[in-house]
Write a protein that holds these residues in place. Structure first.
Motif, PDB file in Angstrom:
ATOM      1  N   HIS A 205       1.260  -1.376   0.066  1.00  0.00           N
ATOM      2  CA  HIS A 205       0.168  -0.105   0.047  1.00  0.00           C
ATOM      3  C   HIS A 205       0.837   1.405  -0.398  1.00  0.00           C
ATOM      4  N   THR A 206       0.507   2.234  -1.061  1.00  0.00           N
ATOM      5  CA  THR A 206       1.652   3.497  -1.218  1.00  0.00           C
ATOM      6  C   THR A 206       1.182   4.318  -1.724  1.00  0.00           C
ATOM      7  N   ARG A 207       1.242   4.885  -1.129  1.00  0.00           N
ATOM      8  CA  ARG A 207       0.177   7.073  -2.030  1.00  0.00           C
ATOM      9  C   ARG A 207       1.762   7.624  -1.215  1.00  0.00           C
ATOM     10  N   ASP A 208       1.606   8.737  -2.377  1.00  0.00           N
ATOM     11  CA  ASP A 208       1.778  10.450  -2.652  1.00  0.00           C
ATOM     12  C   ASP A 208       1.099  11.139  -0.937  1.00  0.00           C
ATOM     13  N   GLY A 209       1.633  12.449  -0.584  1.00  0.00           N
ATOM     14  CA  GLY A 209       0.769  13.199   0.286  1.00  0.00           C
ATOM     15  C   GLY A 209       0.281  13.829  -0.425  1.00  0.00           C
ATOM     16  N   TRP A 210      -0.523  15.183   0.416  1.00  0.00           N
ATOM     17  CA  TRP A 210      -1.015  15.926  -0.261  1.00  0.00           C
ATOM     18  C   TRP A 210      -1.020  17.413   0.713  1.00  0.00           C
ATOM     19  N   VAL A 211      -0.313  17.473   2.036  1.00  0.00           N
ATOM     20  CA  VAL A 211       0.269  18.045   3.311  1.00  0.00           C
ATOM     21  C   VAL A 211       2.043  18.634   2.463  1.00  0.00           C
ATOM     22  N   GLU A 212       2.290  20.067   1.560  1.00  0.00           N
ATOM     23  CA  GLU A 212       3.006  20.061   0.530  1.00  0.00           C
ATOM     24  C   GLU A 212       4.024  20.504   1.396  1.00  0.00           C
ATOM     25  N   ALA A 213       5.646  19.862   1.630  1.00  0.00           N
ATOM     26  CA  ALA A 213       6.544  19.855   1.901  1.00  0.00           C
ATOM     27  C   ALA A 213       7.814  20.491   1.242  1.00  0.00           C
ATOM     28  N   PRO A 214       7.679  21.771   0.624  1.00  0.00           N
ATOM     29  CA  PRO A 214       9.121  21.982  -0.049  1.00  0.00           C
ATOM     30  C   PRO A 214      10.386  21.662   0.274  1.00  0.00           C
ATOM     31  N   GLY A 215      10.340  21.302  -1.184  1.00  0.00           N
ATOM     32  CA  GLY A 215      11.718  20.743  -0.526  1.00  0.00           C
ATOM     33  C   GLY A 215      11.632  19.373  -0.699  1.00  0.00           C
ATOM     34  N   TYR A 216      11.093  18.515  -0.891  1.00  0.00           N
ATOM     35  CA  TYR A 216      10.808  17.324  -0.585  1.00  0.00           C
ATOM     36  C   TYR A 216       9.938  16.581  -1.956  1.00  0.00           C
ATOM     37  N   SER A 217      10.037  15.542  -1.988  1.00  0.00           N
ATOM     38  CA  SER A 217       9.770  15.202  -2.900  1.00  0.00           C
ATOM     39  C   SER A 217       8.276  14.418  -2.820  1.00  0.00           C
ATOM     40  N   PRO A 218       6.686  14.221  -3.455  1.00  0.00           N
ATOM     41  CA  PRO A 218       5.262  13.562  -2.985  1.00  0.00           C
ATOM     42  C   PRO A 218       5.383  13.218  -2.210  1.00  0.00           C
TER      43      PRO A 218
ATOM     44  N   TYR B 254       3.221  -9.940   8.843  1.00  0.00           N
ATOM     45  CA  TYR B 254       4.873  -9.079   9.015  1.00  0.00           C
ATOM     46  C   TYR B 254       4.268  -7.825   8.940  1.00  0.00           C
ATOM     47  N   ASN B 255       4.548  -6.604   8.999  1.00  0.00           N
ATOM     48  CA  ASN B 255       4.267  -5.208   8.101  1.00  0.00           C
ATOM     49  C   ASN B 255       5.427  -4.236   8.526  1.00  0.00           C
ATOM     50  N   ASP B 256       5.740  -3.719   7.928  1.00  0.00           N
ATOM     51  CA  ASP B 256       6.397  -2.268   7.906  1.00  0.00           C
ATOM     52  C   ASP B 256       6.196  -1.241   6.982  1.00  0.00           C
ATOM     53  N   LEU B 257       5.713  -0.589   7.388  1.00  0.00           N
ATOM     54  CA  LEU B 257       4.998   1.200   7.190  1.00  0.00           C
ATOM     55  C   LEU B 257       5.804   2.327   7.881  1.00  0.00           C
ATOM     56  N   ILE B 258       5.838   3.227   6.297  1.00  0.00           N
ATOM     57  CA  ILE B 258       6.293   4.194   6.688  1.00  0.00           C
ATOM     58  C   ILE B 258       5.281   5.804   6.447  1.00  0.00           C
ATOM     59  N   SER B 259       5.356   6.242   7.532  1.00  0.00           N
ATOM     60  CA  SER B 259       4.509   7.230   6.979  1.00  0.00           C
ATOM     61  C   SER B 259       5.029   8.633   6.553  1.00  0.00           C
ATOM     62  N   TYR B 260       3.932   9.542   6.712  1.00  0.00           N
ATOM     63  CA  TYR B 260       4.625  10.988   6.751  1.00  0.00           C
ATOM     64  C   TYR B 260       3.709  12.316   7.217  1.00  0.00           C
ATOM     65  N   THR B 261       3.487  13.236   8.413  1.00  0.00           N
ATOM     66  CA  THR B 261       2.345  13.508   9.075  1.00  0.00           C
ATOM     67  C   THR B 261       2.220  15.118   8.526  1.00  0.00           C
ATOM     68  N   GLY B 262       0.831  15.652   7.915  1.00  0.00           N
ATOM     69  CA  GLY B 262       1.495  17.035   8.070  1.00  0.00           C
ATOM     70  C   GLY B 262       0.653  17.856   8.841  1.00  0.00           C
ATOM     71  N   TRP B 263       1.336  18.194   9.663  1.00  0.00           N
ATOM     72  CA  TRP B 263       1.033  18.768  10.591  1.00  0.00           C
ATOM     73  C   TRP B 263       0.892  20.263  10.276  1.00  0.00           C
TER      74      TRP B 263
END
Length: 796
Positions: free
Chosen positions: A247-260, A291-300
């Motif tokens: 399961h993979t997806r791009d984010g929607w809270v833009e972080a300048p300097g980082y890819s989506p 087994y599960n390996d999950l990476i995520s990014y939170t848009g505060w």
């Protein structure tokens, strides 16, 4: 390492997608041709009086008319009382969801079940966008920290998984979900003062089979899964299966300097599982692992601030060309502090071994052995943004301008190891049924929380606090429980009286150390041990007014373990939370099972209610015992079916009230119950869904479905005095989600196929899923905007 991870995971997506696509093509070679042979509609599965496993199953009731059965509501088999029985005959508030329903609604993560039960809210936990925070009837917790134990127990194949970050897996192979509302302390033990959620994975089967699904949607979201039933192993009594999902997806809270792929909201997950089951007459062996390996990014994003906080971060952003916007959003835009990449990663392993021996209907023995581990690192820019500003204590002498933020977590590694053993003795003796059990739980958690906090001294200058807190908590819990049910013969099975008891003893040991640096460095340590115990009870009486109408009354208690505010070294422990609940309900199947209506009303009284909040004085999350609180509510669930038309809905209302909440005001213990709010608790939850299915003899079945799910507004704070910025953002916002989907079920050369087009949050309603006041700045996270997708799947 970081730069190479995303491409590697994308390759995994492509690989699993290829596997799923290969399965699809092998099942449907005629799709590529100009004409497709006429498909035969799927035949109904024969009903089973007793299921072969504890899977949640939806089966048509037995009758002489199979076509008529398809026009009626399914009977759902559940294990809410540790034995297989109909949900409509179980005298407690339970919402059961089959694996087919999860698939139909395209629910791939646990937060998706929030629409399927009244008084249930699944939102984002603090610190990590991948961990679910679960509330039932207004009781839950928002923290992902390993020292916090939730109020809603999650069980996977019978094994308790207590940490929110350990429940971040997707749902590729779930046979069903049971949501048990209200305290469940006797059969499911500690930490179920709000309720329990039971997840069951599918059993291995004797025959070979493949289930494959692939979907693509907004934000480049890809979900690809495969479940392979390997069938019987040779001539042995053992059967096996394997499953995998990406399961993979791009984010929607833009972080300048980082890819989506690293913006807020992005995730990248891979998981697999396996099971071996052997049925040898009266003896059954069942082994499962995942087994599960999950990476995520939170848009505060920054929501509000003090006058000096607004001035300092706002002025610094303008002066240094890195804007730090503050105010109600969503803006879907936030600079990330360069001292943290914002990447949270959680790896989980789980295994369960279940042994059953049926000596006779009067005596069965069951052993459930579980082992779970978590390896996580929850990094984030929790302060809602970052800019460059002047600090009074620069990291490099003489260089007063450096990155600044209200709260950043550059490193937060943590590990959890858990072993559980449960032994059950159960059976039926004449008019009585019984269950006796022993339970053992052992856990170790280790966590290091490293934070950087910039606190403004004026509109132009701040002071930086660097803090690293490490702690270890060892926990042991033992319990014994018993439940006895009586169905007197003179009542012809219409009357049932049940009683139960559970004794629990908890032992915990804390070892913690904190190092804080501003101008000088301060080190504090703490070592202590504590013990708590509880005697829980349950009693219920139910009567079937007719074979399809059940009335019940139930009273029960539950206990949530005490513990430590580990990041605040030297803080005293918080005590256990106890609950006493009283409930009446009605369950009915009406109009020849074309209409189902379930009602319940309850009151739950809590002593030493555990309340979570951010302490702006110590700059840490803390649990405190609020005192006494009363929760009252009503719930309604309804379903109706007529031919190809179905409608279902639920409504939950909860009215919580503090009767006592003692805190120190100017050093004097004061009851602030009249001022306190219930953060993250909406009074109303509601859902309605409707669908129409049209089945054709040549093209299969087409189903059009629409759903509306809503939650009322809920406060962002408990006490304004402890979080003054929340006065500017007092509520999370009303949740509402309109979704629609068009589904096509058909067959090609005898293989089942399915396709779907779907849209979620069609009105693009935005609301806060989490918010916290960090002193100078209050920040929060907004829900996902409108998104669409398509999916295709097969089974053969």
């Amino acid at each position: 390492m970081e730069t190479g991870r995303a491409p590697v995971r994308r390759h995994c997506v492509v690989l699993l997608s290829t596997v799923a696509a290969t399965a699809l093509l092998s099942a449907a070679p005629a799709i590529a041709q100009d004409q497709v042979a006429a498909a035969t509609p799927a035949q109904p599965v024969p009903a089973q009086a007793t299921p072969p496993s504890p899977d949640v199953q939806a089966t048509p009731a037995q009758s002489g008319d199979a076509a008529s059965d398809l026009d009626r509501l399914e009977q759902i088999i559940v294990t809410a009382r540790r034995r297989a029985e109909s949900a409509q005959s179980t005298p407690l508030s339970i919402s059961a969801v089959s694996g087919d329903q999860l698939q139909q609604l395209n629910i791939v993560r646990i937060e998706g079940i929030t629409q399927l039960a009244p008084s249930l809210r699944v939102t984002q936990a603090s610190g990590s966008g991948n961990a679910p925070a679960i509330y039932i009837r207004g009781i839950g917790t928002l923290s992902t920290a390993l020292y916090v134990e939730p109020a809603v127990g999650i069980y996977v194949d019978g094994v308790y998984t207590p940490r929110p970050s350990g429940n971040t897996f997707d749902l590729p192979d779930i046979s069903g979900v049971e949501v048990l509302r209200g305290p469940q302390g006797t059969l499911f033990g500690r930490n179920t003062t709000g309720g329990a959620i039971l997840l069951s994975t599918r059993n291995p089967t004797a025959d070979f089979g493949v289930k494959a699904d692939f979907s693509y949607g907004s934000n480049n979201e890809i979900v690809a899964s495969s479940v392979v039933q390997l069938g019987r192993i040779g001539n042995s009594p053992f059967m096996a299966k394997v499953s995998a999902q990406v399961h993979t997806r791009d984010g929607w809270v833009e972080a300048p300097g980082y890819s989506p792929s690293k913006w807020g909201g992005a995730l990248d997950s891979f998981g697999f599982g396996g099971a071996i089951r052997g049925e040898m007459g009266k003896f059954t062996v069942d082994l499962r692992a995942r087994y599960n390996d999950l990476i995520s990014y939170t848009g505060w994003e920054a929501l509000a601030g003090t006058a000096v906080g607004d001035a300092y971060f706002g002025n610094s952003g303008i002066a240094n060309g890195r804007p730090f916007p503050i105010g109600i959003g969503p803006r879907d835009y936030s600079y990330r502090d360069p001292r943290t990449d914002g990447k949270s990663e959680v790896k989980t392993w789980g295994g369960v071994g279940t042994l059953e021996y049926d000596f006779s209907p009067a005596f069965q023995i069951k052993s459930i052995t579980g082992y779970n581990t978590i390896d996580q690192n929850l990094r984030g820019n929790i302060g809602g943004g970052s800019t460059l500003g002047v600090v009074a204590n620069p990291a490099v002498a003489g260089q007063f301008i450096e990155p600044v933020t209200a709260h950043a977590t550059p490193n937060n590694p943590g590990k959890q190891k858990q072993f559980t053993e449960e032994l059950q003795l159960l059976g039926d003796l004449g008019d009585f049924n019984y269950l006796v059990g022993l339970y053992y739980y052992k856990e170790n958690v280790d966590e290091t929380i490293t934070t950087i906090l910039d606190s403004p001294l004026s509109a132009t200058t701040a002071i930086r606090l660097n803090r690293s807190t490490s702690y270890s908590i060892d926990s042991k819990s033992v319990a014994g429980f018993a439940q006895l049910g009586w169905k007197p013969s003179f009542a012809d099975g219409k009357l049932e009286i049940v009683g139960g008891l559970r004794y629990t003893e908890d032992d915990k040991t804390l070892n913690s150390k904190s190092i804080s640096t501003t101008i000088a460095t301060t080190t504090t340590t703490q070592v202590r041990s504590d013990k708590w115990h509880n005697l829980g009870w349950m009693g219920s009486i139910s009567y079937k007014i007719t074979p399809d109408v059940l009335f019940y009354g139930r009273a029960s208690s539950a206990y949530r373990s005490g513990g430590y505010n580990a990041p605040t070294v030297g803080a005293p422990p918080f005590g256990p939370e106890t609950a006493r609940s009283y409930e009446v309900g009605l369950k009915s199947d009406l109009l020849d099972r074309h209409l189902r209506l379930n009602l319940s009303a309850y009151q739950t009284d809590y002593d030493d209610l555990q309340v979570n909040g951010y302490n702006i004085a110590t700059n840490t999350n803390q649990l405190t015992n609020a005192g006494k609180a009363r929760y009252r509510g009503v719930e309604v669930e309804a379903q109706a079916v007529l031919g190809g038309f179905r409608i279902d809905g639920n409504v939950g209302y909860v009215d919580p009230k503090y009767s006592e909440y003692i805190i120190a005001v100017a050093g004097v213990p004061t009851n602030v119950a009249s001022q306190a709010k219930f953060a993250n608790v909406p009074n109303w939850t509601y859902h309605v869904g409707a669908q129409y299915a049209l089945e054709t003899p040549s093209s299969g079945k087409f189903t059009l479905r629409g759903d509306f799910t809503g939650k009322g507004n809920s406060p962002t704070y408990v006490l304004i005095s402890q979080a003054p910025n929340t006065a500017q953002v007092p509520n999370y916002g009303v949740e509402s989600n309109f979704s629609a989907r068009l589904m096509w079920d058909f067959q090609v050369q005898g293989h089942k196929m399915r396709a779907q087009v779907f849209g979620e949050n069609l009105t693009n309603n935005r609301y806060l899923t989490f918010a916290s006041d960090f002193g100078a700045i209050m920040s929060g996270v907004w829900n996902r905007p409108r998104y669409y997708g398509i999916s295709i799947g097969t089974e053969f």
